[in-house]
Design a protein around this motif. Structure first.
Motif, PDB file in Angstrom:
ATOM      1  N   TYR A  68       0.860  -1.184   0.000  1.00 45.84           N
ATOM      2  CA  TYR A  68       0.000   0.000   0.000  1.00 45.84           C
ATOM      3  C   TYR A  68       0.898   1.236   0.000  1.00 45.84           C
ATOM      4  N   TYR A  69       0.584   2.178  -0.848  1.00 42.60           N
ATOM      5  CA  TYR A  69       1.387   3.384  -0.944  1.00 42.60           C
ATOM      6  C   TYR A  69       0.520   4.514  -1.502  1.00 42.60           C
ATOM      7  N   GLN A  70       1.056   5.730  -1.348  1.00 42.05           N
ATOM      8  CA  GLN A  70       0.339   6.906  -1.842  1.00 42.05           C
ATOM      9  C   GLN A  70       1.123   7.542  -2.978  1.00 42.05           C
ATOM     10  N   VAL A  71       0.418   7.937  -4.024  1.00 44.48           N
ATOM     11  CA  VAL A  71       1.010   8.644  -5.157  1.00 44.48           C
ATOM     12  C   VAL A  71       0.037   9.728  -5.598  1.00 44.48           C
ATOM     13  N   THR A  72       0.500  10.541  -6.557  1.00 44.27           N
ATOM     14  CA  THR A  72      -0.360  11.582  -7.125  1.00 44.27           C
ATOM     15  C   THR A  72      -0.644  11.231  -8.575  1.00 44.27           C
ATOM     16  N   ASP A  73      -1.932  11.195  -8.945  1.00 44.33           N
ATOM     17  CA  ASP A  73      -2.288  10.805 -10.303  1.00 44.33           C
ATOM     18  C   ASP A  73      -2.114  11.969 -11.265  1.00 44.33           C
ATOM     19  N   ALA A  74      -2.424  11.704 -12.519  1.00 41.60           N
ATOM     20  CA  ALA A  74      -2.241  12.721 -13.561  1.00 41.60           C
ATOM     21  C   ALA A  74      -3.150  13.924 -13.353  1.00 41.60           C
TER      22      ALA A  74
ATOM     23  N   VAL B  80      -5.735  -1.142  -7.154  1.00 40.90           N
ATOM     24  CA  VAL B  80      -6.978  -0.388  -6.933  1.00 40.90           C
ATOM     25  C   VAL B  80      -6.603   0.864  -6.143  1.00 40.90           C
ATOM     26  N   THR B  81      -7.101   2.010  -6.547  1.00 37.19           N
ATOM     27  CA  THR B  81      -6.780   3.267  -5.869  1.00 37.19           C
ATOM     28  C   THR B  81      -8.048   3.925  -5.333  1.00 37.19           C
ATOM     29  N   GLY B  82      -7.847   4.706  -4.302  1.00 37.72           N
ATOM     30  CA  GLY B  82      -8.931   5.508  -3.734  1.00 37.72           C
ATOM     31  C   GLY B  82      -8.428   6.894  -3.403  1.00 37.72           C
ATOM     32  N   ASN B  83      -9.276   7.886  -3.560  1.00 40.67           N
ATOM     33  CA  ASN B  83      -8.887   9.280  -3.310  1.00 40.67           C
ATOM     34  C   ASN B  83      -8.761   9.537  -1.805  1.00 40.67           C
ATOM     35  N   VAL B  84      -7.570   9.992  -1.368  1.00 44.19           N
ATOM     36  CA  VAL B  84      -7.309  10.234   0.056  1.00 44.19           C
ATOM     37  C   VAL B  84      -8.143  11.397   0.588  1.00 44.19           C
ATOM     38  N   ASP B  85      -8.573  12.285  -0.312  1.00 40.56           N
ATOM     39  CA  ASP B  85      -9.384  13.432   0.144  1.00 40.56           C
ATOM     40  C   ASP B  85     -10.677  12.977   0.817  1.00 40.56           C
ATOM     41  N   VAL B  86     -11.129  11.783   0.466  1.00 38.85           N
ATOM     42  CA  VAL B  86     -12.344  11.263   1.108  1.00 38.85           C
ATOM     43  C   VAL B  86     -12.111  11.092   2.604  1.00 38.85           C
TER      44      VAL B  86
ATOM     45  N   ARG C 129      -4.381  13.063  -4.757  1.00 41.56           N
ATOM     46  CA  ARG C 129      -3.544  12.218  -3.907  1.00 41.56           C
ATOM     47  C   ARG C 129      -4.320  10.933  -3.634  1.00 41.56           C
ATOM     48  N   VAL C 130      -3.756   9.811  -4.124  1.00 40.46           N
ATOM     49  CA  VAL C 130      -4.504   8.556  -4.069  1.00 40.46           C
ATOM     50  C   VAL C 130      -3.735   7.512  -3.266  1.00 40.46           C
ATOM     51  N   GLN C 131      -4.493   6.660  -2.589  1.00 42.54           N
ATOM     52  CA  GLN C 131      -3.936   5.506  -1.884  1.00 42.54           C
ATOM     53  C   GLN C 131      -4.068   4.303  -2.810  1.00 42.54           C
TER      54      GLN C 131
END
Length: 467
Positions: free
Chosen positions: A124-130, A155-161, A134-136
């Protein structure tokens, strides 16, 4: 700055403690909720990850196939930060499967060194999409068939949630804690004020004693304060008995000395003029000395009594009335401001000090004497420190010749008379000085605005500020 009020101290301590406690509790709950939300978010991604795995297979043509339905419209909407990707691994090559929300965009993938797999072969890691989200990312690798063909699933999910959820929860939490804190402080303040109310009653009772309106602490005090009230009442009773005993002894001594001195004065009248005048002057001096020391003994017996109080206006009016009768050619003015001014002295001591000053003024005045009593300023200098911070200024001023500075120093010496043509013993000013000193006050002599002598007395006043 030291806080002297007990109520203020308790309120301050409870306020500080409640504020610190609520802030710590708020931060602790918010931190625990954040960890719980992040853990739940990761569990959701893990569940979605295996939903994708269960929905993908390898078709007859050797291509990846499947259409995962994760029950979330965000995987179908572009740039939401919610994506899934299935990529072939190894020598097995085919087109990857991606969610409609990702389209042709790519998800940055860190190396295994930067984000290693765990014991379940997940990472599990966090990156920034295009799109700047900021997604997990939840990622794993699985074998899809018996031929050993494998794929990498992400599978990614938006950390802002998570951040929005934590922010909303924290805002509601802080509002609730702030309301609870304000309510608690109000309740605590009311409880403290109610609990300390007996102390206010005791203070009010002390004020009544200081003002001369009562002679004891009266009231229904709780058992924690009752012993103190009883001890104060016992102290006041003991002080009163000491004062009465001292007065009685002073009266007895004065009575026993009155006759011998009177005999000496009578005998002086029948002696030869030179000898008789000497005996008379010495007898009068002895009489003044005895009266002075008796006064000092009486004042020392009652000094510090909380019951010493004399209303200035009626006492001074009586003195002025007597002086007008004795000096019909002299005009006497009296000014008392404010009218309810009170002096923390026994009445006879006040009358003796002011009476001596009025006699001196009338003796040397041409036609006018003024007596004034006002509240002294807060910056009174030259008086001893005491529990009282309230002072009264009494001034006696005449339009006579006045005194020079060196004459003022001589006049304050015991038994010194600057004008032998005037009657007197020369003890008046020294008696005034001694009495005022016993009450922690002082006497000042100077030239007044009429050109004559101005005698100013600084004496303790009565104030209700006994807290």
């Amino acid at each position: 700055m030291r806080i002297k009020s007990l109520t203020a101290r308790v309120l301050l301590l409870t306020t500080v403690w409640s504020t610190v406690a609520l802030v710590v509790i708020g931060l602790l709950i918010s931190t625990l909720y954040r960890k719980s939300a992040e853990r739940g978010f990761q569990d959701l991604l893990r569940a979605q990850l295996y939903n994708v795995i269960n929905s993908v297979t390898i078709g007859d043509q050797g291509a990846l196939s499947g259409s995962p339905q994760l029950g979330d419209l965000r995987f179908a909407q572009p740039k939401t930060g919610w994506y899934w990707v299935v990529e072939p691994l190894g020598t097995y090559t085919t087109a990857p499967l991606v969610s409609p929300s990702l389209g042709s965009a790519l998800i940055p993938v860190p190396s295994v060194v930067e984000a290693p797999f765990d014991k379940n072969y997940e990472r599990y890691y966090q990156v920034t999409d295009a799109s700047g989200n900021r997604v997990q990312v939840a990622e794993t690798e699985v074998v899809l068939d018996t031929d050993g063909r494998a794929a990498r699933v992400r599978v990614t999910g938006n950390v802002d949630v998570v951040e929005d959820d934590v922010r909303t929860f924290s805002h509601s939490l802080y509002l609730a804690l702030a309301g609870f804190g304000v309510g608690s402080l109000i309740v605590n303040a009311l409880a403290i004020l109610y609990g300390l109310k007996p102390l206010d009653k005791a203070r009010a009772a002390l004020e009544r004693i200081r003002a001369g309106e009562s002679e004891q602490l009266k009231g229904d005090f709780p058992r924690e304060i009752l012993p103190l009230a009883n001890e104060v009442n016992a102290l006041i009773d003991s002080n009163r008995r000491i004062v009465e005993r001292a007065r009685m002894q002073v009266g007895n001594l004065a009575h026993s000395l009155k006759t011998p001195i009177a005999v000496l004065l009578n005998e002086a009248r029948v002696l030869e003029k030179s000898h008789g005048e000497l005996v008379r002057s010495q007898a009068e001096a002895m009489q003044g000395q005895v009266q002075s020391y008796l006064n000092r003994a009486r004042i020392a017996a009652q000094r510090g009594s909380v019951l010493a109080r004399t209303d200035a206006e009626p006492a001074l009016e009586r003195l002025v009335r007597v002086m007008r009768r004795l000096n019909v050619d002299t005009e006497f003015d009296l000014v008392v401001s404010p009218p309810h001014l009170a002096v923390a002295m026994e009445q006879q001591d006040l009358e003796e000090t002011v009476g001596n000053l009025l006699e001196n003024a009338a003796r040397f005045a041409k036609s006018r004497v003024r007596l004034s009593a006002v509240e002294a300023g807060e910056d009174v200098k030259g008086v001893e420190a005491s529990a009282r911070r309230h002072w009264v200024e009494l001034a006696v001023e005449d339009d006579g010749p006045g005194l020079e500075p060196d004459q003022i120093r001589e006049a304050l010496k015991r038994g010194r008379r600057l004008d032998e043509s005037k009657p007197g013993t020369g003890l008046g000013l020294s008696i005034v000085t001694e009495i005022s000193n016993e009450y922690q006050g002082r006497l000042e002599l100077s030239r007044g605005e009429w050109g004559g002598l101005k005698a100013k007395l600084i004496l303790p006043g009565v104030t209700k500020d006994v807290a």
